[in-house]
Write an enzyme that holds these catalytic residues in place. Structure first.
Site, short mmCIF file in Angstrom:
data_model
loop_
_atom_site.label_atom_id
_atom_site.label_comp_id
_atom_site.label_asym_id
_atom_site.label_seq_id
_atom_site.Cartn_x
_atom_site.Cartn_y
_atom_site.Cartn_z
CD GLU A 100 74.81 67.21 59.28
OE1 GLU A 100 74.73 68.37 58.84
OE2 GLU A 100 75.88 66.59 59.37
CB SER A 383 112.85 51.18 43.42
OG SER A 383 113.42 50.40 44.44
#
Length: 977
Positions: A100, A383
């Site tokens: 970082e 479906s």
């Protein structure tokens, strides 16, 4: 000085003055630019918040309210457990520094080299993408601490300037260790509802931060970049987390904190084995899944973290319905879950507003911000989206009616040899669209979407899917398999509900959301999010799809949706996906069901429910068995939710039919649609709904006939009657030569394999127009003398044709019951004067021989004389004794023969039997010549005179006369009573 030197000096002077001017201009511009930049920086900095150390330590909590303003959660400080720098193991510090902020202990809160590198990378990205990029932030720990406390996540230049300024100020006021300590206590690790590194250590690994290992430290340092994307407890993907951990380890090696060997040892650890299962000391709200989505939405809307920025959040939650959802998931209703690993997710939307009124993120959520299945889980919809994708677009662009007929047959994806089947491995033949949807048939949906793509293109289909919330669909992953919810198509329950709600809402999509209003406790301007209603499809097409889903519930099918029948309209669709062969290694039978969906809507609300398994497991059943399927879990969940929705509400109105939808009556199975014929079989006629713009009906005509390629005819002369032999080329479609049966044979050949099936036939032209026939017409001039229709392409017919005529013989194809014909092939046949050969044995034979011979040449008017010589015998009765003129054994042309006046003498006599025998005695009768030529039978009792004469048992009357030759076979009966 010479003239030449003077010119050179003058030239040098001009160059010097120009250069000086340029330098002066640059200096002036630099001064001006610096002044402008300085003024801009000064003006921006003046608007920066006032730095206050207490702002980083004890913010107020944020509160979340339901739709009635009742508090449902209070989040913030109580969910943080602060630690000090001294509590941090060195491996944790090193891991965070490496990934970082590698120069953290050297810079003044602002790392200029790192920031410059990030700015250059952003510039390059912006040039490439032609869009301003802030992907590389270049922020230090100090800058991130400032941003999380004072600013939103929006990447703007003024905010970044203020962030840098305040970070440099903070760096002067507190130590680096304190900055890192504050940062790690505030940051989001994706650890449920908590914040801070110690809670994260407990959440992921079940230990205090002081006990964290190198591998675990690398994971914690890596996950903060994007917790939603990296944490496997949120996205369910351990691979992403492992890759990120290894990136951190590599950077730790690069910066010299660990050796290659230490990194390799840490990488060899299976990250999944180190996790403690996502448990936490903290207990969240009983509505945690809903709240988790609220928090995510707040962060996306404001760029602020409600755990660190105090706010009051007003939501759309229907608390009574949410209580029902929680009870369902917890097994506290009549619905009981079959085992502990089967999972569920559910979400209910307000169709008109897009508001999420209730949400279930899964069973055993246990008050933590875990893997929210309602919003994060992606599964194949099966479906469940067929009415939304294939059929809605067919109504919109293809002009289908609700009773359109589609052939459900063995099918392959275009351009492949991949054979597709329905869920039951059967093919049904011709089916109506309404039946195809209600029965969740795959082939009709695939065929329909292919027709849509052919009509409007895949780009427009993709744009439609994006418009109804499926923003993950693009040209790189879309294919025809999306028609049946397969291929790479994976969606969340929220996306499912949003798409269905758009259709029920007249084709208007509103992004699903939970938040109504956000108020800030520091007095900042409240935020009232607005959610646009976007027209994604016409109201007409949306209505037609909605009616199809209503038929799913009320139609005569066993499809699990009958449980939703109410005294108001409900619109629904189910979906199923299976493991395919991917579950075989876990002992799951091929094709076993892993997911079941059911979406149920009223005109007001839509609920999407998923039931299934997160992953396969060897140790326990992780597929939906037939017994579990019969439990209809998605249907029961939807039914319970419907009951609660309308426990106190008035029953919903039906979706209103728009003016752009009309009813038409058309012939079933014919497209483009046509009007039925008068008195047509009602079973071949249907009434359906359709977009008004497509409501034009044509006229029913039979299919176009093929044309014969050859037609031959020959004539055999046999007197006035001619035998014609006809031969056609075979009709190309032999099936058209018969009336089609009610069943339909289907066949597909793929490579060396043949797929066959027998289905239902709903319509065939032969039922209306008859079968195709081989037809012949014979004419002389304009007069038709004969017509024939046969089912075989070669046949013979005898026709009376006059001599010396020209007969036009035409062959063609035609229908049994229609005047529609193919083109004709015609030939002219000239009938010459016929040769007549008279037999030489006509006399002495029965008159019928002579009569028939003459008739064969069209002579039926000869003179016949009957005579009975005294010497005639019984055998001579009915025979010809004389023909005049004497024609026997001679040859004539037919013209000559027709000119003869032929007379025939026949040995025979017409007699009146009553005159001959009544009143006579038997002896007198026996003496009569008649009884000498034919058989006379006497029936005598006591009398002496004949009173009756019978022929073939029938009484002879005075009006009756008989030819003797006719009486010869059976004789007569004379009655003497």
């Amino acid at each position: 000085m010479t003239e030449k030197k003077k010119k050179i000096n003058r030239k040098k002077g001009r160059v010097t003055r120009v250069f000086a001017s340029i330098v002066a201009s640059i200096v002036v511009l630099a001064i001006v630019g610096t002044s402008v930049a300085g003024y801009y920086l000064y003006s921006v900095i003046q608007t920066a918040p006032t730095l206050n150390i207490e702002d980083f330590e004890s913010p107020e909590s944020s509160q979340i309210f339901d739709s009635e303003g009742v508090l449902i959660a209070d989040i913030g400080e109580e969910l943080r457990e602060n630690i000090t720098y001294a509590d941090l193991p060195q491996v944790v510090i090193d891991a965070f520094i490496s990934i970082e902020d590698s120069r953290f202990f050297m810079h003044n809160g602002f790392d200029l080299p790192r920031f410059t590198k990030a700015a250059i990378e952003n510039l390059i990205t912006s040039i490439k993408t032609r869009d301003i990029s802030f992907d590389q932030g270049g922020s230090t720990f100090t800058m991130q601490l400032i941003k999380n406390t004072y600013f939103s996540a929006e990447k703007q230049i003024p905010r970044k300037i203020k962030e840098i300024y305040l970070a440099m100020q903070l760096d002067k006021q507190i130590s680096k260790k304190r900055i890192l300590e504050l940062y790690l206590n505030m940051i989001n690790f994706g650890a449920g509802t908590t914040r801070g590194i110690n809670n994260a250590a407990q959440y992921y690994f079940g230990k205090e931060i002081s006990e964290i290992t190198l591998s675990e430290a690398a994971f914690l340092a890596g996950v903060i970049n994007a917790p939603g994307a990296i944490s496997p407890f949120i996205n369910g993907d351990i691979e992403v987390a492992t890759v990120r951990r290894n990136e951190v380890l590599n950077l730790m090696v690069y910066h010299g904190y660990i050796s290659e060997e230490e990194a390799a040892a840490a990488k060899s650890i299976n990250l999944e084995d180190t996790f403690a299962g996502g448990s936490s000391k903290k207990i969240g709200s009983p509505y945690q899944a809903y709240i988790d989505e609220v928090i995510t939405e707040v962060q996306e809307t404001t760029g602020l973290d409600p755990y660190t920025t105090p706010m009051m959040i007003y939501t759309s939650m229907d608390r009574k319905l949410q209580d029902t959802v929680e009870a369902i998931q917890n097994g506290e209703t009549k619905l009981k879950w079959p085992n502990d690993i089967i999972q569920t997710a559910m979400v209910t939307l307000n169709n008109k507003t897009g508001e999420i009124v209730a949400m279930g993120g899964g069973r055993f959520y246990e008050g933590e911000r875990l893997f929210n299945r309602a919003t994060t889980m992606k599964k194949q919809p099966g479906s469940s989206l067929k009415p939304i994708l294939s059929y809605a677009l067919a109504f919109e662009y293809l002009g289908y009616s609700t009773q359109h007929v589609i052939l459900d047959e063995p099918y392959v994806y275009r351009g492949t040899d991949i054979v597709v089947s329905n869920f039951d491995e059967r093919y049904n033949g011709q089916v109506t669209l309404s039946a195809a949807i209600a029965r969740s048939l795959n082939i009709p949906a695939l065929k329909t979407l292919q027709e849509v793509i052919d009509k409007i293109g895949s780009k427009k289909v993709i744009a439609y899917l994006n418009s109804i919330g499926f923003d993950q669909v693009n040209s790189g992953n879309f294919d025809l398999g999306y028609a049946i919810g397969g291929s790479s198509f994976e969606i969340t329950p929220v996306q499912e509900a949003g798409a269905h709600a758009a259709i029920v809402n007249g084709g208007n999509y509103i992004k699903p959301h939970t938040i109504q209003r956000i108020e800030f406790k520091d007095g900042s301007e409240p935020i009232v999010p607005t959610y646009a209603s976007t027209k994604v499809i016409s109201e007409d097409a949306a209505y037609l799809s909605t009616k199809m889903m209503e038929y799913d519930v009320t139609g005569p099918y066993q499809n699990y949706m009958q449980i939703l029948k109410r005294n108001y309209e409900v619109y629904a669709k189910t979906g199923t996906s299976d493991w395919g062969d991917k579950g075989l290694e876990y002992g799951i039978p091929q094709g076993s069901v892993k997911d079941r969906w059911m979406v149920a809507s009223t005109s007001q609300f839509t609920t999407a429910v998923w039931v299934g398994y997160d992953k396969a497991s060897k140790d326990q059943i992780s597929y939906i068995t037939n017994d579990v399927s019969r439990m209809n879990l998605p249907g029961n969940v939807n039914s319970l939710i419907l009951n609660e929705l309308y426990r106190e509400r008035a029953k919903p109105a039906s979706v209103k039919q728009p003016s752009g939808v009309v009813s038409i009556t058309h012939v079933l199975g014919v497209f483009p649609y046509v009007s039925p014929l008068a008195d047509m079989n009602p079973s071949l006629v249907t009434t359906a709904l359709i977009k008004k713009s497509f409501a034009q009906l044509g006229t029913l005509v039979p299919p176009a006939l093929e044309n014969p390629t050859s037609f031959d005819t020959t004539m055999i002369d046999s007197g006035s009657q001619k035998q014609f032999d006809f031969a056609f080329s075979a009709y190309p479609n032999p099936e058209a030569l018969t009336i089609a049966p009610p069943t339909l044979d289907m066949e597909l050949i793929v490579k060396d394999k043949t797929y066959t099936a027998v289905g239902t036939r709903l319509y065939d032209p032969s039922w209306i127009f008859g079968a195709v026939r081989y037809k012949v017409r014979l004419s002389i001039g304009s007069t038709v003398i004969a017509e024939f229709a046969e089912s075989t392409n070669a046949f013979s017919k005898v026709v009376d044709v006059p001599s010396k005529s020209t007969v036009r013989v035409c062959g063609y194809f035609g229908y049994d019951s229609s005047g529609i014909t193919s083109s004709e092939i015609c030939k002219d046949i000239v009938v010459e004067d016929t040769q007549v050969n008279v037999p030489n044995n006509l006399t002495g034979h029965s008159y019928s021989v002579t009569r028939d011979f003459l008739a064969s040449y069209g002579i039926n008017d000869q003179v016949v004389t009957y005579t009975l010589p005294n010497t005639a015998t019984s055998n001579q009765l009915g025979t010809v004794s004389l023909i005049s003129p004497a024609i026997e054994g001679k040859k004539y042309t037919l013209t000559e023969f027709e000119a003869l006046n032929i007379a025939v003498t026949v040995i025979d006599k017409s007699v009146d039997l009553n005159t001959e025998f009544i009143g006579k005695t038997q002896a007198q009768a026996e003496a009569n010549k008649i009884c000498g030529l034919i058989t006379c039978t006497f029936e005598t009792t006591v009398g002496t005179l004949i009173t009756e004469v019978r022929v073939d048992g029938e009484l002879v009357t005075d009006e009756d006369t008989y030819m003797l030759s006719a009486l010869k076979p059976d004789g007569i009966t004379l009655i003497i009573p």
